[in-house]
Design a protein around this motif. Structure first.
Motif, PDB file in Angstrom:
ATOM      1  N   VAL A 264      12.924   3.291 115.558  1.00 20.49           N
ATOM      2  CA  VAL A 264      13.944   3.466 114.525  1.00 20.49           C
ATOM      3  C   VAL A 264      14.412   2.117 113.991  1.00 20.49           C
ATOM      4  O   VAL A 264      14.856   2.018 112.838  1.00 20.49           O
ATOM      5  N   TYR A 265      14.278   1.081 114.805  1.00 29.58           N
ATOM      6  CA  TYR A 265      14.651  -0.270 114.378  1.00 29.58           C
ATOM      7  C   TYR A 265      13.405  -0.966 113.838  1.00 29.58           C
ATOM      8  O   TYR A 265      12.376  -1.045 114.518  1.00 29.58           O
ATOM      9  N   LEU A 266      13.491  -1.476 112.604  1.00 26.82           N
ATOM     10  CA  LEU A 266      12.332  -2.074 111.941  1.00 26.82           C
ATOM     11  C   LEU A 266      12.145  -3.551 112.266  1.00 26.82           C
ATOM     12  O   LEU A 266      11.163  -4.162 111.852  1.00 26.82           O
ATOM     13  N   TYR A 267      13.100  -4.131 112.997  1.00 23.24           N
ATOM     14  CA  TYR A 267      12.981  -5.519 113.443  1.00 23.24           C
ATOM     15  C   TYR A 267      13.004  -5.552 114.964  1.00 23.24           C
ATOM     16  O   TYR A 267      13.701  -4.748 115.604  1.00 23.24           O
ATOM     17  N   ARG A 268      12.272  -6.487 115.535  1.00 20.35           N
ATOM     18  CA  ARG A 268      12.355  -6.736 116.969  1.00 20.35           C
ATOM     19  C   ARG A 268      13.086  -8.049 117.196  1.00 20.35           C
ATOM     20  O   ARG A 268      13.099  -8.925 116.326  1.00 20.35           O
ATOM     21  N   VAL A 269      13.684  -8.186 118.355  1.00 16.78           N
ATOM     22  CA  VAL A 269      14.314  -9.441 118.755  1.00 16.78           C
ATOM     23  C   VAL A 269      13.251 -10.259 119.473  1.00 16.78           C
ATOM     24  O   VAL A 269      12.831  -9.922 120.573  1.00 16.78           O
ATOM     25  N   SER A 270      12.801 -11.313 118.840  1.00 15.63           N
ATOM     26  CA  SER A 270      11.713 -12.112 119.405  1.00 15.63           C
ATOM     27  C   SER A 270      12.210 -13.334 120.172  1.00 15.63           C
ATOM     28  O   SER A 270      11.418 -14.031 120.801  1.00 15.63           O
ATOM     29  N   GLY A 271      13.508 -13.593 120.112  1.00 14.38           N
ATOM     30  CA  GLY A 271      14.062 -14.711 120.868  1.00 14.38           C
ATOM     31  C   GLY A 271      15.573 -14.626 120.947  1.00 14.38           C
ATOM     32  O   GLY A 271      16.222 -14.152 120.009  1.00 14.38           O
ATOM     33  N   VAL A 272      16.136 -15.048 122.074  1.00 15.69           N
ATOM     34  CA  VAL A 272      17.589 -15.082 122.267  1.00 15.69           C
ATOM     35  C   VAL A 272      17.966 -16.426 122.871  1.00 15.69           C
ATOM     36  O   VAL A 272      17.357 -16.853 123.864  1.00 15.69           O
ATOM     37  N   TRP A 273      18.938 -17.090 122.268  1.00 19.01           N
ATOM     38  CA  TRP A 273      19.440 -18.367 122.754  1.00 19.01           C
ATOM     39  C   TRP A 273      20.939 -18.282 123.001  1.00 19.01           C
ATOM     40  O   TRP A 273      21.663 -17.604 122.265  1.00 19.01           O
ATOM     41  N   LEU A 274      21.409 -18.984 124.002  1.00 21.84           N
ATOM     42  CA  LEU A 274      22.839 -19.160 124.263  1.00 21.84           C
ATOM     43  C   LEU A 274      23.251 -20.573 123.871  1.00 21.84           C
ATOM     44  O   LEU A 274      22.465 -21.514 123.984  1.00 21.84           O
ATOM     45  N   PHE A 275      24.494 -20.724 123.433  1.00 19.15           N
ATOM     46  CA  PHE A 275      25.057 -22.055 123.204  1.00 19.15           C
ATOM     47  C   PHE A 275      26.560 -21.963 123.414  1.00 19.15           C
ATOM     48  O   PHE A 275      27.103 -20.893 123.693  1.00 19.15           O
ATOM     49  N   GLY A 276      27.244 -23.083 123.334  1.00 16.95           N
ATOM     50  CA  GLY A 276      28.692 -23.070 123.510  1.00 16.95           C
ATOM     51  C   GLY A 276      29.119 -23.106 124.964  1.00 16.95           C
ATOM     52  O   GLY A 276      28.368 -23.514 125.853  1.00 16.95           O
ATOM     53  N   SER A 277      30.324 -22.624 125.227  1.00 22.60           N
ATOM     54  CA  SER A 277      30.939 -22.774 126.545  1.00 22.60           C
ATOM     55  C   SER A 277      30.199 -22.026 127.644  1.00 22.60           C
ATOM     56  O   SER A 277      30.250 -22.415 128.809  1.00 22.60           O
ATOM     57  N   TYR A 278      29.483 -20.964 127.295  1.00 22.84           N
ATOM     58  CA  TYR A 278      28.831 -20.165 128.340  1.00 22.84           C
ATOM     59  C   TYR A 278      27.768 -20.956 129.095  1.00 22.84           C
ATOM     60  O   TYR A 278      27.486 -20.663 130.260  1.00 22.84           O
ATOM     61  N   ILE A 279      27.170 -21.938 128.456  1.00 16.89           N
ATOM     62  CA  ILE A 279      26.156 -22.743 129.149  1.00 16.89           C
ATOM     63  C   ILE A 279      26.725 -24.078 129.626  1.00 16.89           C
ATOM     64  O   ILE A 279      25.973 -24.968 130.023  1.00 16.89           O
ATOM     65  N   ASP A 280      28.052 -24.204 129.594  1.00 14.89           N
ATOM     66  CA  ASP A 280      28.726 -25.399 130.114  1.00 14.89           C
ATOM     67  C   ASP A 280      29.027 -25.172 131.592  1.00 14.89           C
ATOM     68  O   ASP A 280      29.824 -24.295 131.948  1.00 14.89           O
ATOM     69  N   ASP A 281      28.399 -25.936 132.460  1.00 15.00           N
ATOM     70  CA  ASP A 281      28.579 -25.753 133.904  1.00 15.00           C
ATOM     71  C   ASP A 281      30.010 -25.981 134.355  1.00 15.00           C
ATOM     72  O   ASP A 281      30.412 -25.514 135.428  1.00 15.00           O
ATOM     73  N   ASN A 282      30.793 -26.719 133.557  1.00 12.89           N
ATOM     74  CA  ASN A 282      32.167 -27.025 133.944  1.00 12.89           C
ATOM     75  C   ASN A 282      33.169 -25.983 133.468  1.00 12.89           C
ATOM     76  O   ASN A 282      34.343 -26.026 133.839  1.00 12.89           O
ATOM     77  N   ALA A 283      32.728 -25.047 132.639  1.00 15.30           N
ATOM     78  CA  ALA A 283      33.645 -24.028 132.108  1.00 15.30           C
ATOM     79  C   ALA A 283      34.002 -23.019 133.194  1.00 15.30           C
ATOM     80  O   ALA A 283      33.152 -22.607 133.987  1.00 15.30           O
ATOM     81  N   THR A 284      35.270 -22.621 133.219  1.00 18.70           N
ATOM     82  CA  THR A 284      35.732 -21.616 134.183  1.00 18.70           C
ATOM     83  C   THR A 284      36.109 -20.299 133.507  1.00 18.70           C
ATOM     84  O   THR A 284      36.222 -19.276 134.165  1.00 18.70           O
ATOM     85  N   ASP A 285      36.372 -20.339 132.212  1.00 16.65           N
ATOM     86  CA  ASP A 285      36.575 -19.119 131.439  1.00 16.65           C
ATOM     87  C   ASP A 285      36.034 -19.359 130.029  1.00 16.65           C
ATOM     88  O   ASP A 285      35.680 -20.479 129.672  1.00 16.65           O
ATOM     89  N   TYR A 286      35.969 -18.287 129.257  1.00 11.17           N
ATOM     90  CA  TYR A 286      35.268 -18.356 127.973  1.00 11.17           C
ATOM     91  C   TYR A 286      36.048 -17.614 126.901  1.00 11.17           C
ATOM     92  O   TYR A 286      36.618 -16.552 127.153  1.00 11.17           O
ATOM     93  N   GLY A 287      36.037 -18.189 125.689  1.00  9.79           N
ATOM     94  CA  GLY A 287      36.648 -17.505 124.565  1.00  9.79           C
ATOM     95  C   GLY A 287      35.728 -16.448 124.005  1.00  9.79           C
ATOM     96  O   GLY A 287      36.158 -15.404 123.526  1.00  9.79           O
TER      97      GLY A 287
END
Length: 214
Positions: free
Chosen positions: A110-133
């Motif tokens: 039913v979906y005509l597009y596939r997700v061929s890649g996913v990237w994270l950025f921002g605070s979620y990949i910051d090892d020093n972060a303790t919480d996230y907006g």
């Protein structure tokens, strides 16, 4: 990046600065002058100079031969959110659910597009972060149907079905882009903590990223 709704920088509401930065990122270039800043925020020359200095001191902008441009931190401010923080356990669950939706999109015709890649950025990949907006995610989409005419036909079928159910398409572009938008809406799932981008908007060129799918 998380910001507070009532925060100000050199007396200017941070939300107005964020929105200005966002428009810069959406344009062909992100360079601006002090005069443009003063006109936009109705500042005197002295007030404009103070704002420029504060933005430089906070590493949001840097001087260029044509004026000023956004730094990586300024690009992060341009998409900052005003939401209560969440802890890692909740963020991990939101990301896990997101990847479940990625697999659902890829597995269903039913979906005509596939997700061929996913990237994270921002605070979620910051090892020093303790919480996230929020969780900053960029996705790459590709057509499942190689034949462009068949893709257009299937998209138009989906548009007609949605129109019968009361969905409005103000422009022809809204119709042509429907299949792609349908995937993005599915992925975001109306979650305020998912900040979703596509690789087409150039966000991956502006910040540190981590590819997590496939």
């Amino acid at each position: 990046m998380r910001i507070k709704r009532n925060e100000r920088i050199a007396g200017v509401p941070v939300l107005k600065i964020r929105d200005f930065f966002n428009r810069l990122n959406s344009a062909d270039g992100n360079t601006f002058s002090q005069d443009r800043l003063c006109d936009l925020f109705h500042l005197s020359c002295e007030e404009g100079a103070l704002l420029i200095k504060e933005l430089q001191d906070r590493n949001f902008i840097e001087e260029t031969v044509d004026g000023y441009s956004l730094t990586l931190r300024g690009a992060a401010l341009s998409i900052a959110r005003c939401v209560p923080p969440i802890h890692k356990e909740k963020a991990d669950k939101l990301l896990s659910d997101f990847l479940d939706r990625v697999r659902e999109v890829n597995d269903h015709d039913v979906y005509l597009y596939r997700v061929s890649g996913v990237w994270l950025f921002g605070s979620y990949i910051d090892d020093n972060a303790t919480d996230y907006g929020d969780i900053d995610i960029a996705v790459e989409l590709s057509r499942k149907i190689e034949d462009p005419n068949e893709h257009i036909r299937r998209n138009q079928e989906a548009v007609m079905e949605a129109a019968r159910k009361g969905r409005n398409f103000p422009t022809i572009f809204d119709q042509l882009d429907y299949a792609r938008r349908l995937v993005l809406l599915k992925l975001k799932n109306r979650n305020q903590y998912i900040s979703l981008h596509t690789t087409a908007d150039g966000i991956l060129e502006l910040t540190k990223t981590l590819r997590i799918y496939p």
